[in-house]
Design a protein around this motif. Structure first.
Motif, PDB file in Angstrom:
ATOM      1  N   LYS A   1       0.859  -1.186   0.000  1.00 54.19           N
ATOM      2  CA  LYS A   1       0.000   0.000   0.000  1.00 54.19           C
ATOM      3  C   LYS A   1       0.898   1.239   0.000  1.00 54.19           C
ATOM      4  O   LYS A   1       1.758   1.386   0.862  1.00 54.19           O
ATOM      5  CB  LYS A   1      -0.884  -0.018   1.240  1.00 54.19           C
ATOM      6  N   ILE A   2       0.693   2.100  -0.994  1.00 49.56           N
ATOM      7  CA  ILE A   2       1.503   3.312  -1.126  1.00 49.56           C
ATOM      8  C   ILE A   2       0.612   4.525  -0.883  1.00 49.56           C
ATOM      9  O   ILE A   2      -0.407   4.712  -1.560  1.00 49.56           O
ATOM     10  CB  ILE A   2       2.138   3.397  -2.532  1.00 49.56           C
ATOM     11  N   ASN A   3       1.010   5.339   0.089  1.00 50.67           N
ATOM     12  CA  ASN A   3       0.309   6.592   0.390  1.00 50.67           C
ATOM     13  C   ASN A   3       1.219   7.759   0.026  1.00 50.67           C
ATOM     14  O   ASN A   3       2.429   7.706   0.244  1.00 50.67           O
ATOM     15  CB  ASN A   3      -0.010   6.690   1.895  1.00 50.67           C
ATOM     16  N   HIS A   4       0.633   8.794  -0.519  1.00 50.24           N
ATOM     17  CA  HIS A   4       1.369  10.014  -0.803  1.00 50.24           C
ATOM     18  C   HIS A   4       0.370  11.162  -0.837  1.00 50.24           C
ATOM     19  O   HIS A   4      -0.793  10.988  -1.217  1.00 50.24           O
ATOM     20  CB  HIS A   4       2.114   9.905  -2.141  1.00 50.24           C
ATOM     21  N   THR A   5       0.833  12.352  -0.465  1.00 48.61           N
ATOM     22  CA  THR A   5      -0.065  13.513  -0.412  1.00 48.61           C
ATOM     23  C   THR A   5      -0.662  13.857  -1.771  1.00 48.61           C
ATOM     24  O   THR A   5      -1.749  14.428  -1.845  1.00 48.61           O
ATOM     25  CB  THR A   5       0.672  14.745   0.148  1.00 48.61           C
ATOM     26  N   SER A   6       0.020  13.484  -2.853  1.00 43.56           N
ATOM     27  CA  SER A   6      -0.505  13.809  -4.186  1.00 43.56           C
ATOM     28  C   SER A   6      -1.549  12.804  -4.666  1.00 43.56           C
ATOM     29  O   SER A   6      -2.158  13.010  -5.711  1.00 43.56           O
ATOM     30  CB  SER A   6       0.639  13.893  -5.201  1.00 43.56           C
ATOM     31  N   LEU A   7      -1.751  11.734  -3.924  1.00 43.57           N
ATOM     32  CA  LEU A   7      -2.715  10.709  -4.328  1.00 43.57           C
ATOM     33  C   LEU A   7      -4.070  10.960  -3.675  1.00 43.57           C
ATOM     34  O   LEU A   7      -4.150  11.255  -2.482  1.00 43.57           O
ATOM     35  CB  LEU A   7      -2.209   9.315  -3.930  1.00 43.57           C
ATOM     36  N   GLU A   8      -5.133  10.801  -4.469  1.00 42.88           N
ATOM     37  CA  GLU A   8      -6.482  10.926  -3.904  1.00 42.88           C
ATOM     38  C   GLU A   8      -6.772   9.739  -2.994  1.00 42.88           C
ATOM     39  O   GLU A   8      -7.475   9.869  -1.998  1.00 42.88           O
ATOM     40  CB  GLU A   8      -7.525  11.004  -5.016  1.00 42.88           C
ATOM     41  N   GLN A   9      -6.278   8.571  -3.386  1.00 44.43           N
ATOM     42  CA  GLN A   9      -6.423   7.376  -2.551  1.00 44.43           C
ATOM     43  C   GLN A   9      -5.153   6.534  -2.703  1.00 44.43           C
ATOM     44  O   GLN A   9      -4.431   6.655  -3.676  1.00 44.43           O
ATOM     45  CB  GLN A   9      -7.664   6.574  -2.934  1.00 44.43           C
ATOM     46  N   PRO A  10      -4.877   5.685  -1.725  1.00 42.61           N
ATOM     47  CA  PRO A  10      -3.646   4.895  -1.792  1.00 42.61           C
ATOM     48  C   PRO A  10      -3.626   3.957  -3.000  1.00 42.61           C
ATOM     49  O   PRO A  10      -4.668   3.531  -3.492  1.00 42.61           O
ATOM     50  CB  PRO A  10      -3.664   4.078  -0.500  1.00 42.61           C
ATOM     51  N   ILE A  11      -2.435   3.649  -3.471  1.00 46.01           N
ATOM     52  CA  ILE A  11      -2.246   2.628  -4.504  1.00 46.01           C
ATOM     53  C   ILE A  11      -2.050   1.309  -3.763  1.00 46.01           C
ATOM     54  O   ILE A  11      -1.179   1.204  -2.890  1.00 46.01           O
ATOM     55  CB  ILE A  11      -1.016   2.935  -5.379  1.00 46.01           C
ATOM     56  N   ILE A  12      -2.873   0.324  -4.107  1.00 52.98           N
ATOM     57  CA  ILE A  12      -2.828  -0.965  -3.407  1.00 52.98           C
ATOM     58  C   ILE A  12      -2.631  -2.076  -4.428  1.00 52.98           C
ATOM     59  O   ILE A  12      -3.325  -2.131  -5.441  1.00 52.98           O
ATOM     60  CB  ILE A  12      -4.120  -1.206  -2.592  1.00 52.98           C
ATOM     61  N   SER A  13      -1.683  -2.948  -4.145  1.00 59.83           N
ATOM     62  CA  SER A  13      -1.427  -4.106  -5.002  1.00 59.83           C
ATOM     63  C   SER A  13      -1.283  -5.338  -4.109  1.00 59.83           C
ATOM     64  O   SER A  13      -0.536  -5.317  -3.127  1.00 59.83           O
ATOM     65  CB  SER A  13      -0.155  -3.887  -5.815  1.00 59.83           C
ATOM     66  N   THR A  14      -2.010  -6.406  -4.446  1.00 59.87           N
ATOM     67  CA  THR A  14      -1.985  -7.628  -3.649  1.00 59.87           C
ATOM     68  C   THR A  14      -1.615  -8.813  -4.537  1.00 59.87           C
ATOM     69  O   THR A  14      -2.060  -8.887  -5.678  1.00 59.87           O
ATOM     70  CB  THR A  14      -3.368  -7.885  -3.016  1.00 59.87           C
ATOM     71  N   PHE A  15      -0.787  -9.696  -4.024  1.00 59.92           N
ATOM     72  CA  PHE A  15      -0.497 -10.941  -4.737  1.00 59.92           C
ATOM     73  C   PHE A  15      -0.446 -12.084  -3.742  1.00 59.92           C
ATOM     74  O   PHE A  15      -0.230 -11.886  -2.548  1.00 59.92           O
ATOM     75  CB  PHE A  15       0.791 -10.841  -5.562  1.00 59.92           C
ATOM     76  N   THR A  16      -0.678 -13.266  -4.261  1.00 58.10           N
ATOM     77  CA  THR A  16      -0.658 -14.450  -3.400  1.00 58.10           C
ATOM     78  C   THR A  16       0.744 -15.048  -3.391  1.00 58.10           C
ATOM     79  O   THR A  16       1.441 -15.045  -4.405  1.00 58.10           O
ATOM     80  CB  THR A  16      -1.687 -15.504  -3.865  1.00 58.10           C
ATOM     81  N   MET A  17       1.147 -15.557  -2.275  1.00 53.04           N
ATOM     82  CA  MET A  17       2.456 -16.187  -2.150  1.00 53.04           C
ATOM     83  C   MET A  17       2.532 -17.450  -3.006  1.00 53.04           C
ATOM     84  O   MET A  17       3.624 -17.899  -3.343  1.00 53.04           O
ATOM     85  CB  MET A  17       2.760 -16.521  -0.688  1.00 53.04           C
ATOM     86  N   ASN A  18       1.376 -18.009  -3.386  1.00 51.28           N
ATOM     87  CA  ASN A  18       1.376 -19.210  -4.226  1.00 51.28           C
ATOM     88  C   ASN A  18       2.128 -18.986  -5.535  1.00 51.28           C
ATOM     89  O   ASN A  18       2.609 -19.921  -6.149  1.00 51.28           O
ATOM     90  CB  ASN A  18      -0.051 -19.650  -4.540  1.00 51.28           C
ATOM     91  N   ASP A  19       2.197 -17.718  -5.961  1.00 53.00           N
ATOM     92  CA  ASP A  19       2.899 -17.417  -7.204  1.00 53.00           C
ATOM     93  C   ASP A  19       4.410 -17.602  -7.083  1.00 53.00           C
ATOM     94  O   ASP A  19       5.093 -17.758  -8.084  1.00 53.00           O
ATOM     95  CB  ASP A  19       2.608 -15.976  -7.645  1.00 53.00           C
TER      96      ASP A  19
END
Length: 170
Positions: free
Chosen positions: A38-56
């Protein structure tokens, strides 16, 4: 659960003063677990979220194959069944091949089963005629292995002896 990451590594580049950020964490790799960045920054309207499974990325190495067969002597050219088992691997895709000396044998489709710990077990059986001094090898290949692993079984063959016949003449 939130995990502490390493101190972010921030690099400025280009005339537009853009930045590149990298953060690393070390986690215990377990099957069916997820990691979310999860990436938060003041210039973002909402956080950037990326999820992956460890199975990969999780891979579990199969155990050295165990080959079992008859423990007693068998008569030459009688059919014997050998069984090859390997456990503890992930993912499920696995290749089992049987060899007699340097010749590949044709076996039935292996049986792959899921354990409670979400690793797999494979069992492969083959029925072949018993031959003298024949070595039968089960070879396992899996994505978690650098190279295939194998175990060899020697069938204890008894050669049928014919009775001695003597002829006497007078």
């Amino acid at each position: 659960m939130e995990l502490p990451g390493s101190k972010p590594d921030i690099h400025s580049y280009g005339a537009h003063k853009t930045y590149q950020v990298q953060s690393n964490i070390t986690v215990q790799a377990t099957i069916d677990s997820y990691i979310t960045c999860k990436i938060n920054h003041t210039s973002l309207e909402q956080p950037i979220i990326s999820t992956f499974t460890m199975n990969d990325i999780v891979k579990g190495e199969p155990s050295l194959p165990s080959v079992s067969g008859p423990t007693e002597q068998v008569m030459f050219n009688t059919n014997v069944t050998l069984s090859c088992t390997s456990v503890g691997f992930y993912p499920a895709d696995i290749l089992v091949t049987w060899w007699e000396d340097d010749r590949e044998l044709h076996a039935t489709q292996p049986d792959v089963r899921l354990y409670e710990d979400k690793t797999y077990q494979v069992q492969s059986n083959i029925t072949i005629p018993a031959k003298i001094d024949s070595l039968i090898t089960c070879t396992i290949n899996h994505t978690a292995l650098q190279q295939p692993i194998h175990s060899t079984f020697k069938i204890n063959v008894k050669v049928r002896s014919s009775p001695n016949i003597f002829a006497f003449s007078k």
